[in-house]
Design a protein around this motif. Structure first.
Motif, PDB file in Angstrom:
ATOM      1  N   THR A   1      35.542  26.489 -57.534  1.00 38.65           N
ATOM      2  CA  THR A   1      35.700  27.195 -58.365  1.00 38.65           C
ATOM      3  C   THR A   1      37.137  28.138 -58.453  1.00 38.65           C
ATOM      4  OG1 THR A   1      33.488  27.940 -58.920  1.00 38.65           O
ATOM      5  CG2 THR A   1      35.033  28.812 -60.067  1.00 38.65           C
ATOM      6  N   ALA A   2      38.082  27.529 -59.494  1.00 36.17           N
ATOM      7  CA  ALA A   2      39.412  28.027 -59.446  1.00 36.17           C
ATOM      8  C   ALA A   2      39.289  29.167 -60.702  1.00 36.17           C
ATOM      9  CB  ALA A   2      40.466  27.074 -59.680  1.00 36.17           C
ATOM     10  N   VAL A   3      39.822  30.282 -60.467  1.00 38.30           N
ATOM     11  CA  VAL A   3      39.794  31.390 -61.417  1.00 38.30           C
ATOM     12  C   VAL A   3      41.242  31.760 -61.698  1.00 38.30           C
ATOM     13  CG1 VAL A   3      37.689  32.566 -60.705  1.00 38.30           C
ATOM     14  CG2 VAL A   3      39.491  33.302 -59.610  1.00 38.30           C
ATOM     15  N   GLY A   4      41.401  32.322 -62.945  1.00 40.55           N
ATOM     16  CA  GLY A   4      42.679  32.769 -63.310  1.00 40.55           C
ATOM     17  C   GLY A   4      43.464  31.515 -63.714  1.00 40.55           C
TER      18      GLY A   4
ATOM     19  N   ASP B   1      43.338  32.218 -57.823  1.00 37.38           N
ATOM     20  CA  ASP B   1      42.693  32.081 -56.774  1.00 37.38           C
ATOM     21  C   ASP B   1      41.465  30.919 -56.741  1.00 37.38           C
ATOM     22  OD1 ASP B   1      41.864  33.201 -54.247  1.00 37.38           O
ATOM     23  OD2 ASP B   1      41.310  35.169 -55.039  1.00 37.38           O
ATOM     24  N   ILE B   2      40.651  30.972 -55.718  1.00 32.38           N
ATOM     25  CA  ILE B   2      39.574  29.928 -55.696  1.00 32.38           C
ATOM     26  C   ILE B   2      38.457  30.559 -54.966  1.00 32.38           C
ATOM     27  CG2 ILE B   2      40.681  27.987 -55.682  1.00 32.38           C
ATOM     28  CD1 ILE B   2      40.534  27.821 -52.531  1.00 32.38           C
ATOM     29  N   ILE B   3      37.235  30.337 -55.403  1.00 27.03           N
ATOM     30  CA  ILE B   3      36.092  30.958 -54.930  1.00 27.03           C
ATOM     31  C   ILE B   3      35.411  29.600 -54.304  1.00 27.03           C
ATOM     32  CG2 ILE B   3      33.725  31.804 -55.280  1.00 27.03           C
ATOM     33  CD1 ILE B   3      35.338  33.060 -57.973  1.00 27.03           C
ATOM     34  N   VAL B   4      35.029  29.625 -52.750  1.00 30.61           N
ATOM     35  CA  VAL B   4      34.349  28.628 -52.085  1.00 30.61           C
ATOM     36  C   VAL B   4      33.310  28.738 -52.200  1.00 30.61           C
ATOM     37  CG1 VAL B   4      34.724  27.293 -50.173  1.00 30.61           C
ATOM     38  CG2 VAL B   4      36.769  28.165 -51.049  1.00 30.61           C
TER      39      VAL B   4
ATOM     40  N   ILE C   1      32.774  19.067 -68.799  1.00 26.90           N
ATOM     41  CA  ILE C   1      33.579  18.135 -69.534  1.00 26.90           C
ATOM     42  C   ILE C   1      33.046  16.787 -69.333  1.00 26.90           C
ATOM     43  CG2 ILE C   1      35.971  17.215 -69.722  1.00 26.90           C
ATOM     44  CD1 ILE C   1      36.986  19.902 -68.093  1.00 26.90           C
ATOM     45  N   PHE C   2      32.234  16.198 -70.335  1.00 25.10           N
ATOM     46  CA  PHE C   2      31.590  14.960 -70.325  1.00 25.10           C
ATOM     47  C   PHE C   2      32.504  13.778 -70.289  1.00 25.10           C
ATOM     48  CE2 PHE C   2      28.197  17.953 -71.819  1.00 25.10           C
ATOM     49  CZ  PHE C   2      27.275  17.658 -70.685  1.00 25.10           C
ATOM     50  N   ASP C   3      33.896  13.888 -70.680  1.00 25.33           N
ATOM     51  CA  ASP C   3      34.678  12.875 -70.890  1.00 25.33           C
ATOM     52  C   ASP C   3      35.529  12.822 -69.646  1.00 25.33           C
ATOM     53  OD1 ASP C   3      35.763  15.336 -71.786  1.00 25.33           O
ATOM     54  OD2 ASP C   3      36.756  14.353 -73.355  1.00 25.33           O
ATOM     55  N   CYS C   4      35.465  13.639 -68.550  1.00 28.83           N
ATOM     56  CA  CYS C   4      36.274  14.049 -67.399  1.00 28.83           C
ATOM     57  C   CYS C   4      36.294  12.523 -66.606  1.00 28.83           C
ATOM     58  CB  CYS C   4      35.927  15.145 -66.638  1.00 28.83           C
ATOM     59  SG  CYS C   4      37.056  15.471 -65.258  1.00 28.83           S
ATOM     60  N   VAL C   5      37.537  12.267 -66.339  1.00 28.89           N
ATOM     61  CA  VAL C   5      37.854  10.810 -65.584  1.00 28.89           C
ATOM     62  C   VAL C   5      38.117  11.231 -64.120  1.00 28.89           C
ATOM     63  CG1 VAL C   5      39.082   8.830 -65.267  1.00 28.89           C
ATOM     64  CG2 VAL C   5      38.498   9.709 -67.580  1.00 28.89           C
ATOM     65  N   LYS C   6      38.990  12.337 -63.995  1.00 29.12           N
ATOM     66  CA  LYS C   6      39.515  12.574 -62.685  1.00 29.12           C
ATOM     67  C   LYS C   6      39.575  14.148 -62.635  1.00 29.12           C
ATOM     68  CE  LYS C   6      43.150  11.535 -59.544  1.00 29.12           C
ATOM     69  NZ  LYS C   6      43.874  10.312 -59.231  1.00 29.12           N
ATOM     70  N   CYS C   7      39.392  14.830 -61.403  1.00 23.14           N
ATOM     71  CA  CYS C   7      39.882  16.454 -61.313  1.00 23.14           C
ATOM     72  C   CYS C   7      40.403  16.374 -59.692  1.00 23.14           C
ATOM     73  CB  CYS C   7      38.850  17.215 -61.347  1.00 23.14           C
ATOM     74  SG  CYS C   7      39.207  18.810 -61.343  1.00 23.14           S
ATOM     75  N   GLU C   8      41.489  17.012 -59.635  1.00 22.86           N
ATOM     76  CA  GLU C   8      41.849  17.491 -58.365  1.00 22.86           C
ATOM     77  C   GLU C   8      42.400  19.065 -58.334  1.00 22.86           C
ATOM     78  OE1 GLU C   8      44.093  13.678 -56.245  1.00 22.86           O
ATOM     79  OE2 GLU C   8      45.178  14.800 -57.670  1.00 22.86           O
ATOM     80  N   ILE C   9      41.765  19.742 -57.439  1.00 23.83           N
ATOM     81  CA  ILE C   9      42.323  21.070 -57.134  1.00 23.83           C
ATOM     82  C   ILE C   9      42.783  21.285 -55.800  1.00 23.83           C
ATOM     83  CG2 ILE C   9      41.456  23.755 -57.055  1.00 23.83           C
ATOM     84  CD1 ILE C   9      39.113  22.826 -59.000  1.00 23.83           C
ATOM     85  N   LYS C  10      44.094  21.724 -55.733  1.00 22.29           N
ATOM     86  CA  LYS C  10      44.971  21.681 -54.462  1.00 22.29           C
ATOM     87  C   LYS C  10      45.330  23.317 -54.076  1.00 22.29           C
ATOM     88  CE  LYS C  10      47.132  17.627 -55.975  1.00 22.29           C
ATOM     89  NZ  LYS C  10      48.620  16.912 -56.320  1.00 22.29           N
ATOM     90  N   PHE C  11      45.144  23.203 -52.776  1.00 21.03           N
ATOM     91  CA  PHE C  11      45.504  24.560 -52.039  1.00 21.03           C
ATOM     92  C   PHE C  11      47.031  24.283 -51.305  1.00 21.03           C
ATOM     93  CE2 PHE C  11      46.011  27.332 -48.499  1.00 21.03           C
ATOM     94  CZ  PHE C  11      45.679  28.967 -48.826  1.00 21.03           C
TER      95      PHE C  11
ATOM     96  N   GLY D   1      51.485  33.020 -47.668  1.00 25.99           N
ATOM     97  CA  GLY D   1      51.078  32.962 -49.312  1.00 25.99           C
ATOM     98  C   GLY D   1      50.457  31.498 -49.430  1.00 25.99           C
ATOM     99  N   PHE D   2      50.270  31.528 -50.836  1.00 25.36           N
ATOM    100  CA  PHE D   2      49.816  30.087 -51.075  1.00 25.36           C
ATOM    101  C   PHE D   2      49.816  29.880 -52.606  1.00 25.36           C
ATOM    102  CE2 PHE D   2      46.139  33.230 -51.283  1.00 25.36           C
ATOM    103  CZ  PHE D   2      45.626  32.942 -52.314  1.00 25.36           C
ATOM    104  N   THR D   3      49.864  28.654 -53.087  1.00 25.81           N
ATOM    105  CA  THR D   3      49.801  28.310 -54.628  1.00 25.81           C
ATOM    106  C   THR D   3      48.311  27.320 -54.617  1.00 25.81           C
ATOM    107  OG1 THR D   3      52.007  28.211 -54.706  1.00 25.81           O
ATOM    108  CG2 THR D   3      50.858  27.029 -56.390  1.00 25.81           C
ATOM    109  N   ILE D   4      47.871  27.548 -55.969  1.00 24.43           N
ATOM    110  CA  ILE D   4      46.807  26.677 -56.267  1.00 24.43           C
ATOM    111  C   ILE D   4      47.024  26.112 -57.397  1.00 24.43           C
ATOM    112  CG2 ILE D   4      44.261  26.430 -57.028  1.00 24.43           C
ATOM    113  CD1 ILE D   4      44.014  29.586 -55.230  1.00 24.43           C
ATOM    114  N   THR D   5      46.962  24.670 -57.288  1.00 20.61           N
ATOM    115  CA  THR D   5      47.311  23.782 -58.753  1.00 20.61           C
ATOM    116  C   THR D   5      46.241  22.687 -58.770  1.00 20.61           C
ATOM    117  OG1 THR D   5      48.653  22.283 -57.134  1.00 20.61           O
ATOM    118  CG2 THR D   5      49.936  24.190 -58.329  1.00 20.61           C
ATOM    119  N   GLY D   6      46.187  22.231 -59.976  1.00 20.67           N
ATOM    120  CA  GLY D   6      45.309  21.180 -59.899  1.00 20.67           C
ATOM    121  C   GLY D   6      45.686  20.315 -61.473  1.00 20.67           C
TER     122      GLY D   6
END
Length: 144
Positions: free
Chosen positions: A109-112, A141-144, A23-33, A54-59
């Motif tokens: 890497t966040a999947v699904g 899920d996330i892949i670290v 994403i060449f026009d990306c300004v900000k990205c957050e992925i949270k566990f 358990g857990f929730t992954i959001t971003g």
């Protein structure tokens, strides 16, 4: 190389990819566990114990609008009814940081991933500057 100065990761050094496309026009990205927890105590305990159950992954991705990417996703969903699922990857690669020196790029890497929340299709504002899209998502899920 001297280690007199601390060199934390500079947040502006990185890349974001959706399904392998940068994403060449990306300004900000957050992925949270966020852990889902149980907290409780039994008789005689003064403080409770807590455990993860358990857990929730959001971003959120914020990008300057330079392509009709979101409109095309909405149109495809309206046409075929299949919800779009994505893989989202964030790479922090500040080569001048101590983190990069010791560990290399920090990649998540966040999947699904499923977009959630509002998808703004048009935005006009007489006192505005540029159009930023803020895309919220949940991930399986996330892949670290």
């Amino acid at each position: 190389m001297s280690d007199y100065n601390k060199k934390p990761i500079v947040l502006t050094e990185g890349k974001v990819f959706i399904d392998g496309e940068e994403i060449f026009d990306c300004v900000k990205c957050e992925i949270k566990f966020t852990p889902e927890t149980y907290t409780g105590k039994v008789l005689g305990e003064r403080s409770p114990s807590t455990r993860w159950k358990g857990f929730t992954i959001t971003g959120t991705i914020t990008r300057r609008r330079s392509t009709p990417f979101l409109k095309e996703i909405v149109q495809r969903y309206q046409k075929d009814g299949v919800e779009p699922e994505f893989t989202i990857q964030g790479v922090m690669d500040d080569k001048g940081s101590n983190y990069y020196r010791d560990y290399g790029s920090d990649t998540i890497t966040a999947v699904g991933c499923i977009f959630t929340g509002d998808i703004i299709l048009t935005s006009l504002d007489s006192s505005g500057d540029v159009v930023d899209d803020s895309i919220s998502f949940n991930a399986k899920d996330i892949i670290v």
